[in-house]
Design a protein around this motif. Structure first.
Motif, PDB file in Angstrom:
ATOM      1  N   VAL A   1       0.611   1.154   1.170  1.00 21.69           N
ATOM      2  CA  VAL A   1      -0.652   1.893   1.247  1.00 21.69           C
ATOM      3  C   VAL A   1      -1.090   1.927   2.704  1.00 21.69           C
ATOM      4  N   PRO A   2      -1.081   3.099   3.344  1.00 26.30           N
ATOM      5  CA  PRO A   2      -1.491   3.200   4.745  1.00 26.30           C
ATOM      6  C   PRO A   2      -2.997   3.424   4.886  1.00 26.30           C
ATOM      7  N   ARG A   3      -3.502   3.079   6.033  1.00 29.18           N
ATOM      8  CA  ARG A   3      -4.896   3.364   6.383  1.00 29.18           C
ATOM      9  C   ARG A   3      -5.023   4.863   6.644  1.00 29.18           C
ATOM     10  N   LEU A   4      -5.726   5.566   5.772  1.00 27.66           N
ATOM     11  CA  LEU A   4      -5.843   7.019   5.878  1.00 27.66           C
ATOM     12  C   LEU A   4      -7.281   7.486   6.059  1.00 27.66           C
ATOM     13  N   GLU A   5      -8.246   6.611   5.879  1.00 29.46           N
ATOM     14  CA  GLU A   5      -9.639   7.012   5.847  1.00 29.46           C
ATOM     15  C   GLU A   5     -10.467   6.142   6.788  1.00 29.46           C
ATOM     16  N   GLU A   6     -11.740   6.456   6.876  1.00 24.65           N
ATOM     17  CA  GLU A   6     -12.673   5.625   7.638  1.00 24.65           C
ATOM     18  C   GLU A   6     -12.863   4.293   6.923  1.00 24.65           C
ATOM     19  N   GLY A   7     -13.030   3.242   7.694  1.00 24.99           N
ATOM     20  CA  GLY A   7     -13.256   1.943   7.090  1.00 24.99           C
ATOM     21  C   GLY A   7     -13.306   0.851   8.137  1.00 24.99           C
ATOM     22  N   PRO A   8     -13.791  -0.324   7.764  1.00 24.11           N
ATOM     23  CA  PRO A   8     -13.886  -1.432   8.721  1.00 24.11           C
ATOM     24  C   PRO A   8     -12.518  -1.878   9.191  1.00 24.11           C
TER      25      PRO A   8
ATOM     26  N   LEU B   1      -8.240   2.198   3.309  1.00 30.60           N
ATOM     27  CA  LEU B   1      -7.129   2.274   2.352  1.00 30.60           C
ATOM     28  C   LEU B   1      -7.555   3.104   1.141  1.00 30.60           C
ATOM     29  N   PRO B   2      -6.743   4.082   0.732  1.00 33.38           N
ATOM     30  CA  PRO B   2      -7.114   4.934  -0.407  1.00 33.38           C
ATOM     31  C   PRO B   2      -6.874   4.245  -1.744  1.00 33.38           C
TER      32      PRO B   2
ATOM     33  N   GLY C   1      -2.324  -9.705  -7.913  1.00 27.35           N
ATOM     34  CA  GLY C   1      -1.646 -10.897  -8.404  1.00 27.35           C
ATOM     35  C   GLY C   1      -0.221 -11.004  -7.915  1.00 27.35           C
ATOM     36  N   ALA C   2       0.261  -9.986  -7.228  1.00 31.98           N
ATOM     37  CA  ALA C   2       1.616 -10.006  -6.677  1.00 31.98           C
ATOM     38  C   ALA C   2       1.549 -10.275  -5.172  1.00 31.98           C
ATOM     39  N   PRO C   3       2.654 -10.722  -4.570  1.00 28.68           N
ATOM     40  CA  PRO C   3       2.656 -10.961  -3.125  1.00 28.68           C
ATOM     41  C   PRO C   3       2.382  -9.681  -2.345  1.00 28.68           C
ATOM     42  N   ALA C   4       1.614  -9.798  -1.270  1.00 24.12           N
ATOM     43  CA  ALA C   4       1.269  -8.647  -0.448  1.00 24.12           C
ATOM     44  C   ALA C   4       1.195  -9.066   1.011  1.00 24.12           C
ATOM     45  N   THR C   5       1.324  -8.077   1.892  1.00 23.76           N
ATOM     46  CA  THR C   5       1.194  -8.292   3.331  1.00 23.76           C
ATOM     47  C   THR C   5       0.215  -7.282   3.901  1.00 23.76           C
ATOM     48  N   LEU C   6      -0.726  -7.774   4.680  1.00 17.25           N
ATOM     49  CA  LEU C   6      -1.742  -6.952   5.329  1.00 17.25           C
ATOM     50  C   LEU C   6      -1.478  -6.965   6.828  1.00 17.25           C
ATOM     51  N   ASP C   7      -1.330  -5.783   7.430  1.00 16.90           N
ATOM     52  CA  ASP C   7      -1.005  -5.689   8.852  1.00 16.90           C
ATOM     53  C   ASP C   7      -1.974  -4.720   9.512  1.00 16.90           C
ATOM     54  N   THR C   8      -2.912  -5.251  10.289  1.00 17.34           N
ATOM     55  CA  THR C   8      -3.898  -4.386  10.927  1.00 17.34           C
ATOM     56  C   THR C   8      -3.297  -3.601  12.090  1.00 17.34           C
ATOM     57  N   ALA C   9      -2.229  -4.111  12.691  1.00 20.99           N
ATOM     58  CA  ALA C   9      -1.617  -3.413  13.830  1.00 20.99           C
ATOM     59  C   ALA C   9      -0.983  -2.098  13.387  1.00 20.99           C
ATOM     60  N   THR C  10      -0.299  -2.117  12.266  1.00 17.92           N
ATOM     61  CA  THR C  10       0.329  -0.901  11.749  1.00 17.92           C
ATOM     62  C   THR C  10      -0.563  -0.158  10.772  1.00 17.92           C
TER      63      THR C  10
ATOM     64  N   LEU D   1      -1.020  -1.858   4.080  1.00 14.41           N
ATOM     65  CA  LEU D   1      -0.989  -2.905   3.071  1.00 14.41           C
ATOM     66  C   LEU D   1       0.259  -2.694   2.239  1.00 14.41           C
ATOM     67  N   ARG D   2       1.075  -3.732   2.143  1.00 16.78           N
ATOM     68  CA  ARG D   2       2.303  -3.666   1.347  1.00 16.78           C
ATOM     69  C   ARG D   2       2.179  -4.641   0.191  1.00 16.78           C
ATOM     70  N   SER D   3       2.510  -4.172  -1.006  1.00 17.52           N
ATOM     71  CA  SER D   3       2.492  -5.065  -2.166  1.00 17.52           C
ATOM     72  C   SER D   3       3.770  -4.886  -2.966  1.00 17.52           C
ATOM     73  N   ARG D   4       4.087  -5.906  -3.728  1.00 21.69           N
ATOM     74  CA  ARG D   4       5.285  -5.877  -4.535  1.00 21.69           C
ATOM     75  C   ARG D   4       5.052  -5.040  -5.794  1.00 21.69           C
ATOM     76  N   PRO D   5       6.110  -4.463  -6.350  1.00 25.89           N
ATOM     77  CA  PRO D   5       5.949  -3.756  -7.625  1.00 25.89           C
ATOM     78  C   PRO D   5       5.671  -4.714  -8.758  1.00 25.89           C
ATOM     79  N   ALA D   6       5.239  -4.186  -9.884  1.00 28.36           N
ATOM     80  CA  ALA D   6       4.862  -5.022 -11.016  1.00 28.36           C
ATOM     81  C   ALA D   6       6.011  -5.876 -11.505  1.00 28.36           C
ATOM     82  N   GLU D   7       7.225  -5.315 -11.516  1.00 29.80           N
ATOM     83  CA  GLU D   7       8.366  -6.093 -12.013  1.00 29.80           C
ATOM     84  C   GLU D   7       8.592  -7.321 -11.149  1.00 29.80           C
ATOM     85  N   ALA D   8       8.616  -7.122  -9.820  1.00 29.80           N
ATOM     86  CA  ALA D   8       8.846  -8.240  -8.917  1.00 29.80           C
ATOM     87  C   ALA D   8       7.723  -9.255  -9.006  1.00 29.80           C
TER      88      ALA D   8
END
Length: 298
Positions: A152-159, A261-262, A275-284, A287-294
């Motif tokens: 999920v990329p940052r596409l909108e206005e936000g903090p 984030l939309p 509830g799944a593992p995710a990574t948040l990167d403000t530089a890029t 937000l990356r998250s794992r699929p439901a199966e994983a």
């Protein structure tokens, strides 16, 4: 628990507010186009004031879907209000995909408490054509039917409060539901987590009040990062915006904050797995998250 495949049965239920048959019909059309077999809960179109039927009926539909071994996913038609009224009576049983957002945050937090299972934070089956373009459909389908990472990329206005990339379970969802969960058994331990926040129809001062309550209660202590989704219709015609409030209050946490984030009630809503593992990167700005199966292998 595996990703859904063509031929799998999914059950639509309405645990919260009443829904519109025409919007559900469009959602059924999309799900069937993916090859899924769609069933409707017995009371899916019921109405009882601002609820989709009486508590006992909504709970019966949800428990019936969770108990049926043929059903691979339980997809809520919409949010609204009412999930908290039945949360304590839910019999979770064997793992299934649980799909929804907004008021459904109450059920997702309950599921996390009892089993540490992830759930799908995305559009319900009552499909809103005016705000859910093809990208929204593809995002939900990817979360349910593939093992691809959800980006999920940052596409909108936000903090935005910059910081190093952080990783942890993605928890939270609707801010109002998180705040009203405080003091119940379903309030999660957010230390080390990436906190997801979105909301609709809340004036900035009310957002301030909810965030301040969570902060004063210590509920946000140790949060690794905050993913800020859409705060739709949250203006009250004053100079202070919802995002001003979010940035000011969240800065107290001393962690990275990525807004824009939309995810939520706005146009182009994308799906993530809470509830799944995710990574948040403000530089890029991602937000990356794992699929439901994983995620369900946790």
């Amino acid at each position: 628990m595996r990703a859904l495949e063509p031929g799998d049965v999914v059950r639509l239920v309405s645990p919260s507010g009443p829904t519109r048959p025409d919007r559900v019909a469009r959602g059924v059309e999309l799900l069937e186009a993916w090859g899924l077999r769609v069933e409707l809960g017995r009371h899916v179109f019921a109405e009882h004031g601002y609820l989709a039927g009486r508590d006992a009926d909504r709970l019966d539909d949800l428990n019936a879907a969770l108990a049926d071994p043929r059903v691979r996913a339980v997809i809520c038609t919409r949010g609204g209000y009412g999930a908290q009224r039945i949360a304590d009576g839910v019999r979770w049983g064997a793992p299934k995909h649980l799909v929804g957002f907004s008021d459904i945050t109450a059920l997702q937090l309950a599921l996390w408490r009892v089993s540490r299972r992830p759930s799908v934070h995305g559009p319900g089956a009552a499909w809103f054509e005016d705000r859910l373009p093809d990208t929204s459909e593809m995002s939900l389908r990817s979360a349910l039917m593939t093992v691809d990472e959800l980006v999920v990329p940052r596409l909108e206005e936000g903090p935005l409060i910059e910081g190093p990339p952080v990783t942890g379970p993605l928890l939270g969802g609707n801010l109002t539901m998180l705040a009203t969960t405080l003091g119940t058994a379903d309030m999660p331990d957010l230390s080390g987590a990436i906190l997801l926040l979105e909301d609709v129809g809340e004036a900035p001062y009310r957002l301030d009040r909810m965030l301040t309550q969570l902060i004063r209660a210590g509920a946000l202590d140790g949060v690794a990062g905050v993913a800020v989704g859409q705060f739709t219709q949250c203006a009250d015609h004053r100079p202070v915006t919802a995002f001003d409030v979010l940035e000011e209050r969240l800065a107290i946490l001393g962690c990275p904050v990525l807004g824009g984030l939309p995810i939520g009630h706005g146009f182009g809503q994308l799906t993530v797995v809470v509830g799944a593992p995710a990574t948040l990167d403000t530089a890029t700005g991602v937000l990356r998250s794992r699929p439901a199966e994983a995620g369900l292998r946790l």
